[in-house]
Write a protein that holds these residues in place. Sequence first.
Motif, PDB file in Angstrom:
ATOM      1  N   ASP A 218      -7.703  61.109  46.418  1.00  0.00           N
ATOM      2  CA  ASP A 218      -6.402  60.697  46.952  1.00  0.00           C
ATOM      3  C   ASP A 218      -6.432  60.897  48.457  1.00  0.00           C
ATOM      4  O   ASP A 218      -6.314  62.029  48.949  1.00  0.00           O
ATOM      5  CB  ASP A 218      -5.284  61.521  46.310  1.00  0.00           C
ATOM      6  N   HIS A 244      -6.384  57.824  43.174  1.00  0.00           N
ATOM      7  CA  HIS A 244      -4.958  57.635  43.416  1.00  0.00           C
ATOM      8  C   HIS A 244      -4.780  56.891  44.739  1.00  0.00           C
ATOM      9  O   HIS A 244      -5.210  57.369  45.788  1.00  0.00           O
ATOM     10  CB  HIS A 244      -4.227  58.974  43.493  1.00  0.00           C
ATOM     11  N   GLU A 301      -0.042  55.965  43.069  1.00  0.00           N
ATOM     12  CA  GLU A 301       0.837  57.113  42.900  1.00  0.00           C
ATOM     13  C   GLU A 301       1.922  56.978  43.958  1.00  0.00           C
ATOM     14  O   GLU A 301       1.671  57.183  45.146  1.00  0.00           O
ATOM     15  CB  GLU A 301       0.108  58.449  43.042  1.00  0.00           C
TER      16      GLU A 301
END
Length: 352
Positions: A218, A244, A301
Amino acid sequence: MPATMKGPAIFLAQFAGDSAPFNSWASITAWAAGLGYRGVQLPSWDARFIDLARAAESQAYCDQIAGIAAENGVAITELSTHLQGQLVAVNPAYDAAFDAFAPAALYGRPVERQAWAVEQLKLAAKASRRLGLAGSVSFTGALAWPFVYPWPQRPAGLVQESFGELAKRWRPILDVYEENGVDVGFEIHPGEDVFDGATFELFLERLDGHPRCRINYDPSHFLLQQLDYLAFIDIYHERISAFHVKDAEFRPNGRQGVYSGFAHWVERAGRFRSLGDGQVDFRAIFSKLAQYGFAGWPVLEWECALKHPEDGAREGAPFIAEHIIRVTEKPFDDFAGSGDARLGRRMLGLDP
């Protein structure tokens, strides 16, 4: 063989609610598909979507869950166990704050809460296998996080002790994932003991390189730490099992930097943004991951201090789809091929 990512996909945790279409598995998967998503990441703690204990034991139930998603046009990408993973290791300073991640009957009972979380994670390993999933995503939890800044001086051995204990708690869990053929992609995240590459290495070393200890990449968390998120892929790509897709921005000023002065999210120098509204270079990220053959799901996300979540979700699917690189199956200069490989020896003067 060349590998192209699946997707786009969306993490459902931030959208779940008590009103339609966000309150049932059938309606939320139909909603996601209607926005153009092809995959959904399922929060395993949300009883509106899944009964985790039942999923661990019943293939028919898992087939039903996957079938409903498929009928609506989406696949399950991974089970998320972020909340349960957080509870594997909780420094006492955070006991009260993290009680909300467990059933109310366990509030104020950290030992029993941890045991519940460990069992939940093991159930998720078995449920993942029954759902035909190769990976899951989670948090490591944290014992040392309150001591992240080295003032006052840490007692000798504190960091080593904390990571040794963290690995001790996770090893038997990861062994269950190994038995079920499922990876755990840890989201490298401030508030966890594993919050950057260096701390991931400390954790992995104490796990003796456990094959199921992987990374949920992420970049937003790295941008807010001012870590090179592209070089991170170069270093750790072999361990990246999940992705993500989350944007962020960092705008320091004369009053705030990385720590952002205890400000709320809207006023912070570093804050999460909807896709395309921040500073993360996603074209470079998707190129790097394609270079190293990542063939998993890019999962939105959504976390933004400003934009409405439904707008972020609506914009996210085309944003991700535009960035997925369909990896070529042949070199771009094949048309100029120079023929027999033996020609190389002649060109070097090694053959007459």
